[in-house]
Every structure is written in C-alpha cells, then in structure tokens.
Design a protein around this motif. Structure first.
Motif, PDB file in Angstrom:
ATOM      1  N   UNK A   1      43.875  26.374  42.839  1.00  0.00           N
ATOM      2  CA  UNK A   1      42.963  27.512  42.771  1.00  0.00           C
ATOM      3  C   UNK A   1      43.468  28.556  41.773  1.00  0.00           C
ATOM      4  N   UNK A   2      44.776  28.844  41.820  1.00  0.00           N
ATOM      5  CA  UNK A   2      45.340  29.805  40.863  1.00  0.00           C
ATOM      6  C   UNK A   2      45.217  29.277  39.434  1.00  0.00           C
ATOM      7  N   UNK A   3      45.353  27.953  39.289  1.00  0.00           N
ATOM      8  CA  UNK A   3      45.206  27.349  37.962  1.00  0.00           C
ATOM      9  C   UNK A   3      43.797  27.582  37.422  1.00  0.00           C
ATOM     10  N   UNK A   4      42.802  27.409  38.291  1.00  0.00           N
ATOM     11  CA  UNK A   4      41.422  27.602  37.859  1.00  0.00           C
ATOM     12  C   UNK A   4      41.162  29.072  37.507  1.00  0.00           C
ATOM     13  N   UNK A   5      41.712  29.981  38.293  1.00  0.00           N
ATOM     14  CA  UNK A   5      41.527  31.406  37.991  1.00  0.00           C
ATOM     15  C   UNK A   5      42.140  31.778  36.639  1.00  0.00           C
ATOM     16  N   UNK A   6      43.272  31.169  36.317  1.00  0.00           N
ATOM     17  CA  UNK A   6      43.905  31.438  35.020  1.00  0.00           C
ATOM     18  C   UNK A   6      43.086  30.866  33.869  1.00  0.00           C
ATOM     19  N   UNK A   7      42.489  29.689  34.096  1.00  0.00           N
ATOM     20  CA  UNK A   7      41.776  28.996  33.019  1.00  0.00           C
ATOM     21  C   UNK A   7      40.348  29.486  32.840  1.00  0.00           C
ATOM     22  N   UNK A   8      39.722  29.991  33.893  1.00  0.00           N
ATOM     23  CA  UNK A   8      38.286  30.266  33.871  1.00  0.00           C
ATOM     24  C   UNK A   8      37.835  31.149  32.706  1.00  0.00           C
ATOM     25  N   UNK A   9      38.525  32.262  32.375  1.00  0.00           N
ATOM     26  CA  UNK A   9      38.063  33.056  31.228  1.00  0.00           C
ATOM     27  C   UNK A   9      38.028  32.266  29.930  1.00  0.00           C
ATOM     28  N   UNK A  10      38.956  31.337  29.785  1.00  0.00           N
ATOM     29  CA  UNK A  10      38.998  30.499  28.587  1.00  0.00           C
ATOM     30  C   UNK A  10      37.919  29.425  28.637  1.00  0.00           C
ATOM     31  N   UNK A  11      37.765  28.796  29.810  1.00  0.00           N
ATOM     32  CA  UNK A  11      36.778  27.718  29.938  1.00  0.00           C
ATOM     33  C   UNK A  11      35.351  28.237  29.864  1.00  0.00           C
ATOM     34  N   UNK A  12      35.131  29.485  30.267  1.00  0.00           N
ATOM     35  CA  UNK A  12      33.778  30.052  30.257  1.00  0.00           C
ATOM     36  C   UNK A  12      33.299  30.393  28.853  1.00  0.00           C
ATOM     37  N   UNK A  13      34.235  30.500  27.911  1.00  0.00           N
ATOM     38  CA  UNK A  13      33.855  30.874  26.545  1.00  0.00           C
ATOM     39  C   UNK A  13      33.053  29.763  25.888  1.00  0.00           C
ATOM     40  N   UNK A  14      32.117  30.162  25.057  1.00  0.00           N
ATOM     41  CA  UNK A  14      31.240  29.184  24.407  1.00  0.00           C
ATOM     42  C   UNK A  14      31.997  28.258  23.462  1.00  0.00           C
ATOM     43  N   UNK A  15      33.139  28.732  22.945  1.00  0.00           N
ATOM     44  CA  UNK A  15      33.876  27.910  21.976  1.00  0.00           C
ATOM     45  C   UNK A  15      35.035  27.146  22.615  1.00  0.00           C
ATOM     46  N   UNK A  16      35.007  26.952  23.943  1.00  0.00           N
ATOM     47  CA  UNK A  16      36.065  26.193  24.614  1.00  0.00           C
ATOM     48  C   UNK A  16      36.137  24.785  24.026  1.00  0.00           C
ATOM     49  N   UNK A  17      37.379  24.340  23.719  1.00  0.00           N
ATOM     50  CA  UNK A  17      37.514  23.027  23.085  1.00  0.00           C
ATOM     51  C   UNK A  17      37.637  21.917  24.141  1.00  0.00           C
TER      52      UNK A  17
END
Length: 513
Positions: free
Chosen positions: A342-358
């Motif tokens: 869960x903490x991993x997802x919270x850390x990643x979410x701002x990056x994954x939500x971006x339109x340019x996520x690779x």
C-alpha cells in the motif's frame, strides 16, 4: 621643463626608486587581472614583488588575485597588512571581509566591516551576503535596499537583489536587475553566471549556454560554468561531453566541486555502475544538507539492494520537498520488495497518474493495483497495453524533445503541427500539452490556450497539464480564478516539482501586487 625631459626624469625615478621593477610588470599585472587572465597576472605580480617587496599597491593587487583564485588565507594576509594604509585601507578592509566570507566565516566578515554606513555598494553586498549565510534574511533584504539607495549602480548588490527575487519567484524584477547588471558589468563572471541561471529558469538553454561560454572564455577553469555545460550536454544526451566538462570542473578547488562529484555519481548510476557511484558519494560528507545528495544516496542504496536504507533516504528526499520520477520509482519498488504494498502504491501514484508515465511505471502501477485489488487496476492494464504498442508518434515526440532541449521551439512546433494534422483526433495528452508550450514560446498565445485546453480535456487531473494551462492563461489574463484553480491542482499533485512551484510563486506575487 620640457615634456621629453619630464619623461626621462620619470623613467630615472622609477629605476632608482622601484628597485629594478619595470613599469610593464605592474601595468601588465593590472591589465591581466582586469581581463581575467589570472595565470599571467600571477607571473607579472611575482616579478613585480621580487623587485619591490614592500610596495602596497602590489600587495593589494596580490590580495585581489588571491581572492580570485580561492587562496583566501593569502588574501587575508595581504589585506590585513593594508587596513591602515591611507590609500588602500578602506577598500582593503572591505576585501578582507570578503575573504573571511569566502572562507566560510560570515561572522568575522561582519565584524571586519564594522558599523554602517559602509563605504561602497560592494561592502553592503558583503554584509548582506554574510547575513544570508547566517540565516538573517530580513537583515539581508534591508542591507540590499539601503546599499542600493546609496549606490544604485553597485553590481554586487544588484546580483544579490536578483538572487532574492528569484527565490521569491519575482522573475520580472530579476530580469530587470540582470539587464542593468549586464549593462554595468558585461564581462563580470558572477553577473554572467547569474544571467545564465536566469536564462535556464526561463527555459532559454541556448542563451544560457552562450553566457556560460563567455564565462569560460574569461575563466577557462570556472567550475560553475563547467558544471552547467555538463548538465546541458547531459540533457542533450551527449554523455561524453558531459564527462569531459565534469573532469575539467573536478580539477578546481571551487566549493561546487561537491556538486561535480555528485553529478559524476549520477552518471555512474545511469550507467548501472552502483559500486562506482557509491564510492564517489562515500567521499562526500553526509553533513552537507543538500536534497540532491539524499536522492543519489537513496538511488544507490536501491540499486545495491539495500531496501531499508533506500526507503529512509528517498522518503526523506520527498518529504522535504524533493520531486523525482527516479526517486518515486525506486522508493515504490523498495517498499514493494519489503512487503509494504500500500505504501508502495502511495509513493508511485503521483507518477503513475501523470499522462506521460512510461512503460516501467505503468507496469509497476498495474502490479501494485492488482495486488491491492483496486478498481484502477483495469485502467493501468489498458494504459500498459497501449504503451507497449509501437507508434510512429513516439519517434516524433522524441525528436520534438530534442528540439526543445536545444531551445529550438520552431522545430518542435513544426513536429507537433505535423503530428496533429496527421491525427487530429489523437488522445495523446503529451502531444497537445507540449504543443501548447511550443506555441507559447513562439508568442502564439491563442493557439497555445486552445492546445492546452485540449490536453486538459483529456487529462483534467494531471498536475503537469494543469500547470501548463494555468501558466499560459496567466500570461494572457493574469491571476484569474481559473488560473489559481489550475495551479492549486498542479501544486497539490506535484508539490515538489520545481517548475510548478516557481509558476505558483509568480502567480502568488501577482495576486499580492
């Protein structure tokens, strides 16, 4: 007395009174120091001092040369012997304070200057700089204002005022200051460096690089300019040039050498050589409080499988306002490996939500959301599938990014126009977002707004998209409620993003005005 006889007499007096020093050595030393040719200045001053070891002007010039070359102990010695001299004493005291400040003793610098009023704008600038070093920001601002009132053309004061303006996000004042400073001191190294920094903030990388080149023409070993050149080469993908500039910068004794070493560690991380990166960072004191160093140490720990250490370093970096895609990715991966899904997802979410996520980010996002049985899992699987599909547009976008890194907005705009004309119904958010920025830089604000709104329709919660739309609207309309709403969304989504923070500062300044 006829002029020819006067000239002969002066020559004889010089020969008898200067212990053999030729006029040219003193003159050449002054000229070399003024032009920035420090090596030649050192040679001429050595010859002149051998001929006239007690000459106060030569010791004054030798102190200035010592300041320029970073030999602060020698500078202090030279200026201390002159503080009571009737001709050089007043300025020697100011330069002695500067030597103390440069050597890291701000308190001694203020004590050396004594009480106001100070004799020059340079003295006010040293006092203000010392106050900033001691954490007395309000005192520094007051000293700058009083100094500029006494000496409106003081270059050092204008530069300090520019530094404070940039920190406050008041780029309009900063630009005005730099125009004045360049007019007053067109070949002054600190002025050229500050101008280059401001051009980088404005995104004018080609103009910034030209300013750094002017610095290096005047001072070939200037570590700050070399470091900036290395960063620009790295951004263009020219790793070999970046390495060359860094190796040159590493030969200096400049305080920025720690940054040079850290940049070398970054290149080693990017090359996957974590052991070399670790060895470089091990030589940098952990007491130096720079978020960039925390980031690098966290990435190295993650790369070496030291997950707990990586989590500690990277969480600290983000919690203290840092923002980096590499940091979020490494932190999320380290948290996942230690069972903290869960903490991993919270850390990643701002990056994954971006339109340019690779693809790498989307893969980890799909895995984490699936493990947590979150409803977003299906969306990330679909985005991952789309990202894996080869498309000619990706080559176009990469070419446009190269053009942007070279500040060639016309070429970037040509690429974006062609891509949009080929597929006017495209749902590629980054295409429209970056096309809007290209139009803004080409002063076509009407088209820029239309393209930014198209990107916003496709990704209304994306921080970068909100920042782009808000910033373009601000250029045209000022701080309207819509501008404020867009910037608040952007700042909430990526509070550590330096560009978003800078835009928010400038909008806030406009609202206060």
């Amino acid at each position: 007395m006829k002029m020819v006889n006067a000239s002969i007499l002066l020559a004889i007096l010089c020969i008898s009174g200067c212990s053999g020093e030729t006029v040219s050595e003193r003159h050449e030393a002054r000229a070399a120091l003024a032009s920035g040719n420090l090596e030649a200045a050192g040679i001429h001053l050595k010859n002149a001092l051998n001929a006239a070891p007690q000459d106060p002007e030569l010791h004054y010039l030798n102190g200035k040369l010592a300041l320029e070359t970073g030999n602060y102990d020698l500078a202090k010695t030279e200026f201390q012997r002159l503080t009571s001299h009737p001709q050089f004493g007043k300025e020697a005291r100011v330069l002695l304070a500067q030597a103390y400040l440069a050597a890291g003793n701000a308190q001694f610098a203020l004590q050396t200057l004594g009480a106001e009023p100070y004799p020059s704008g340079q003295a006010y600038a040293i006092a203000a700089d010392a106050s900033l070093t001691l954490g007395r920001g309000e005192d520094a601002a007051s000293l700058i204002n009083r100094g500029l009132a006494a000496d409106p053309k003081s270059g050092p004061l204008i530069l300090l005022d520019t530094q404070l303006a940039i920190a406050r996000g008041d780029l309009q004042r900063a630009r005005s200051n730099m125009a004045r400073a360049l007019a007053l001191m067109p070949n002054d190294v600190p002025t050229l460096l500050q101008s280059g920094r401001l051009e980088l903030i404005d995104g004018n990388k080609a103009r910034a690089e030209a300013l750094f080149d002017r610095v290096l023409k005047r001072k070939p070993g200037n570590a700050v300019a070399l470091l900036a050149k290395a960063a620009l080469a790295h951004e263009r993908g020219d790793r070999a040039a970046a390495q060359r500039f860094l190796q040159s910068a590493a030969q200096s004794n400049d305080p920025s050498n720690l940054l040079t070493q850290a940049f070398m560690a970054q290149l080693a991380i990017e090359a996957g050589d974590m052991e070399r990166a670790n060895a470089i960072m091990a030589a940098i004191p952990t007491s130096v409080p720079l978020p960039y160093f925390d980031l690098l140490r966290g990435l190295i720990a993650a790369g070496r499988g030291q997950n707990e250490l990586a989590i500690s370093q990277l969480q600290g970096f983000i919690q203290h306002g840092g923002e980096s895609a590499a940091a979020r990715m490494a932190l999320a991966d380290a948290l996942r490996k230690t069972g903290q899904t869960l903490q991993a997802w919270r850390a990643l979410k701002p990056l994954a939500s971006a339109a340019n996520a690779d693809e790498r980010v989307l893969q980890l996002a799909a895995d984490l959301t699936a493990s947590l049985k979150l409803p977003e899992a299906a969306s990330y699987r679909e985005r991952l599938r789309a990202a894996r599909q080869p498309t000619p547009l990706m080559d176009e976008l990469r070419a446009a990014n190269v053009a942007i890194s070279q500040s060639n907005w016309a070429e970037a705009d040509r690429i974006y126009r062609r891509a949009i004309e080929a597929d006017p119904d495209s749902t590629n958010v980054i295409l429209f977002n970056n096309a809007a920025l290209a139009r803004l830089n080409l002063k076509d604000t009407t088209s820029a707004i239309a393209l930014a709104r198209r990107a916003y329709e496709l990704a209304p919660n994306d921080p970068v998209v909100n920042d782009t739309l808000g910033w373009i609207l601000f250029q045209v309309q000022g701080p309207t409620p819509e501008v404020v709403a867009r910037m608040r969304t952007a700042l909430a989504g990526q509070p550590g993003n330096a560009e978003i923070r800078l835009h928010a500062q400038q909008i806030g300044n406009a609202m206060r005005r």
